[in-house]
Design an enzyme around this catalytic site. Structure first.
Site, mmCIF file in Angstrom:
data_model
loop_
_atom_site.group_PDB
_atom_site.id
_atom_site.type_symbol
_atom_site.label_atom_id
_atom_site.label_comp_id
_atom_site.label_asym_id
_atom_site.label_seq_id
_atom_site.Cartn_x
_atom_site.Cartn_y
_atom_site.Cartn_z
ATOM 1 N N GLY A 36 0.832 -1.212 0.000
ATOM 2 C CA GLY A 36 0.000 0.000 0.000
ATOM 3 C C GLY A 36 0.860 1.252 0.000
ATOM 4 N N PHE A 71 -8.341 -5.602 6.589
ATOM 5 C CA PHE A 71 -8.045 -5.772 5.160
ATOM 6 C C PHE A 71 -6.615 -6.247 4.917
ATOM 7 C CE2 PHE A 71 -11.182 -2.293 5.328
ATOM 8 C CZ PHE A 71 -12.129 -2.734 4.433
ATOM 9 N N TYR A 139 -2.905 -18.764 -1.091
ATOM 10 C CA TYR A 139 -3.623 -17.525 -0.740
ATOM 11 C C TYR A 139 -5.023 -17.862 -0.220
ATOM 12 C CZ TYR A 139 -6.579 -13.426 -1.568
ATOM 13 O OH TYR A 139 -7.519 -12.421 -1.437
ATOM 14 N N GLY A 281 -5.746 -23.763 -13.297
ATOM 15 C CA GLY A 281 -6.472 -23.410 -12.074
ATOM 16 C C GLY A 281 -7.518 -22.330 -12.246
HETATM 17 N N1 NAD Z 1 -8.853 -6.609 -4.651
HETATM 18 C C1 NAD Z 1 -9.691 -7.658 -4.769
HETATM 19 O O1 NAD Z 1 -10.345 -7.841 -5.829
HETATM 20 C C2 NAD Z 1 -9.877 -8.611 -3.600
HETATM 21 C C3 NAD Z 1 -10.691 -9.755 -3.790
HETATM 22 C C4 NAD Z 1 -10.878 -10.625 -2.701
HETATM 23 C C5 NAD Z 1 -10.301 -10.335 -1.481
HETATM 24 N N2 NAD Z 1 -9.511 -9.235 -1.326
HETATM 25 C C6 NAD Z 1 -8.907 -8.973 -0.008
HETATM 26 O O2 NAD Z 1 -9.145 -7.619 0.319
HETATM 27 C C7 NAD Z 1 -8.069 -7.113 1.111
HETATM 28 C C8 NAD Z 1 -7.553 -5.817 0.518
HETATM 29 O O3 NAD Z 1 -7.133 -6.038 -0.824
HETATM 30 P P1 NAD Z 1 -6.465 -4.885 -1.688
HETATM 31 O O4 NAD Z 1 -6.752 -5.202 -3.117
HETATM 32 O O5 NAD Z 1 -6.832 -3.551 -1.148
HETATM 33 O O6 NAD Z 1 -4.916 -5.184 -1.430
HETATM 34 P P2 NAD Z 1 -3.725 -4.169 -1.116
HETATM 35 O O7 NAD Z 1 -2.468 -4.937 -1.310
HETATM 36 O O8 NAD Z 1 -3.907 -2.905 -1.900
HETATM 37 O O9 NAD Z 1 -3.935 -3.853 0.429
HETATM 38 C C9 NAD Z 1 -3.409 -4.653 1.465
HETATM 39 C C10 NAD Z 1 -2.716 -3.735 2.452
HETATM 40 O O10 NAD Z 1 -2.175 -4.539 3.511
HETATM 41 C C11 NAD Z 1 -0.895 -4.011 3.832
HETATM 42 N N3 NAD Z 1 -0.072 -5.063 4.441
HETATM 43 C C12 NAD Z 1 0.410 -6.195 3.854
HETATM 44 N N4 NAD Z 1 1.160 -6.885 4.738
HETATM 45 C C13 NAD Z 1 1.132 -6.191 5.902
HETATM 46 C C14 NAD Z 1 1.703 -6.398 7.195
HETATM 47 N N5 NAD Z 1 2.485 -7.455 7.467
HETATM 48 N N6 NAD Z 1 1.452 -5.483 8.149
HETATM 49 C C15 NAD Z 1 0.684 -4.389 7.906
HETATM 50 N N7 NAD Z 1 0.131 -4.139 6.706
HETATM 51 C C16 NAD Z 1 0.356 -5.025 5.718
HETATM 52 C C17 NAD Z 1 -0.321 -3.538 2.518
HETATM 53 O O11 NAD Z 1 0.733 -2.584 2.654
HETATM 54 C C18 NAD Z 1 -1.552 -2.959 1.819
HETATM 55 O O12 NAD Z 1 -1.696 -1.579 2.080
HETATM 56 C C19 NAD Z 1 -7.020 -8.226 1.163
HETATM 57 O O13 NAD Z 1 -7.184 -8.905 2.391
HETATM 58 C C20 NAD Z 1 -7.396 -9.135 0.006
HETATM 59 O O14 NAD Z 1 -7.012 -10.457 0.246
HETATM 60 C C21 NAD Z 1 -9.289 -8.369 -2.363
#
Ligand code: NAD
Length: 317
Positions: A36, A71, A139, A281
């Site tokens: 992020g 998230f 994942y 997959g």
């Molecule tokens: N984008 C999609 O279409 C989608 C679909 C299904 C599920 N999700 C879930 O939604 C959530 C958000 O997704 P996104 O697309 O915004 O992803 P993203 O990568 O933009 O956001 C994830 C955030 O978590 C932070 N992060 C990662 N590891 C960390 C740690 N160890 N400590 C603190 N912060 C940490 C990252 O810096 C990032 O800002 C995730 O859990 C993802 O699995 C997303």
């Protein structure tokens, strides 16, 4: 309400931060900014730029908090196959730390970002929450493990929890402070990749021989603003001692070719594409049954594919 948003510097989390603030809530963000961006976090929120694996930092970010939107995660399917340890550590152990610190701090309300990847190859379309969970990559498996962990935490300690299983999230929010853009690197999601495609970097279409109406895969897309609307409802709907699992999608699907056509309408030009072979997959069709979301959260999506594509496009201009 004061809400801790873990992963609040990411695409979806930063949208949640902006929408919570606009509703008058106060917000702490815990994010190590590994995928992020600190600049995505609305300046009215307090940013704790630390890892979820640091229990002291998690305890600090939980001070005075009433509820958590969780998230933060690693979420690249391919990377989870080649480096699974990162997924078990951040997604599972990180959530373990969060749950322990929430218990210590008496924070008993949680909404968790789960995923359709927990289902793997579904037996039936649309996919209900009763579908067998058989993830096909680490994942999805790590997210499913967290869902199990939350269920047991809820039963043992009275946590009010909801896991929201997202299908494909797209679009962008234009908040008072500007666009909350999807800025992943690498970007694996279809809509941002369609919008960035060029003659020198054409969009790869993975298979045109799927058993679908036009031979390309069909996925269910939900606008990020609708998705966060469901989180705000979930914060209210969660009941002590109960862990509900709820799908979030639109309840309908679009093929890859239909997404490309929508982008061509928005951009007013042809999207360069290249046909590739199928990826191992990849199921042909993934569509959510959103009956439970509509009943339990009194929620339904309002923004269609054209809106997702045009908001995503405007957010990167
Ligand atoms: N984008 C999609 O279409 C989608 C679909 C299904 C599920 N999700 C879930 O939604 C959530 C958000 O997704 P996104 O697309 O915004 O992803 P993203 O990568 O933009 O956001 C994830 C955030 O978590 C932070 N992060 C990662 N590891 C960390 C740690 N160890 N400590 C603190 N912060 C940490 C990252 O810096 C990032 O800002 C995730 O859990 C993802 O699995 C997303």
């Amino acid at each position: 309400m004061k809400v801790l948003v873990t992963g609040g510097a990411g695409y979806i989390g930063s949208t949640a931060v902006a929408m919570l603030l606009e509703q008058g809530h106060s917000v702490n963000v815990l994010d190590d900014c590994s995928t992020g961006h600190a600049s995505s976090v609305d300046a009215r929120a307090d940013l704790f730029q630390e890892s979820i694996l640091n229990s002291q930092a998690v305890a600090g970010a939980l001070q005075g908090v009433d509820a958590v939107l969780h998230f933060c995660a690693k979420s690249l399917v391919g990377e989870s196959v080649t480096k699974p340890e990162i997924y078990w550590e951040t997604n599972v152990y990180g959530t373990r730390i969060l749950l322990d610190e929430m218990k210590k701090a008496n924070v008993a309300r949680l909404v968790f970002s789960s995923t359709a990847a927990t289902y793997g190859e579904p037996r039936e379309i649309p996919i209900t929450e009763n579908e067998i969970t058989h993830p096909t990559n680490p994942y999805g498996a790590s997210k499913l493990a967290v869902d199990y962990m939350i269920t047991s935490q809820s039963r043992a300690y009275g946590l009010a929890a909801i896991s929201l299983r997202y299908f494909n999230v797209a679009g962008a929010l234009r908040s008072k402070t500007g666009w909350q853009t999807e800025r992943h690197n690498p970007e694996t999601h279809l809509i941002p990749n369609v919008l960035r495609a060029s003659e020198s970097n054409p969009l790869k279409i993975f298979g045109v021989d799927w058993p679908t109406k036009d031979g390309t895969c069909i996925r269910d897309y939900v606008h990020v603003v609708d998705l966060i609307g469901a989180h705000l409802s979930a914060l209210e709907a969660a009941q002590p001692g109960t862990h509900e699992i709820i799908n979030l999608g639109s309840g309908g699907g679009y093929s890859v070719n239909e997404v490309i056509a929508a982008a061509e309408r928005v951009l007013g030009r042809k999207i360069p594409t290249e046909i590739s072979s199928r990826r191992a997959g990849d199921p042909a069709i993934l569509i959510a049954d959103i009956t439970k979301a509509s009943k339990y959260l009194t929620w339904s999506p309002t923004l269609d594919l054209n809106q997702m594509v045009s908001d995503a496009w405007n957010s990167i201009q």
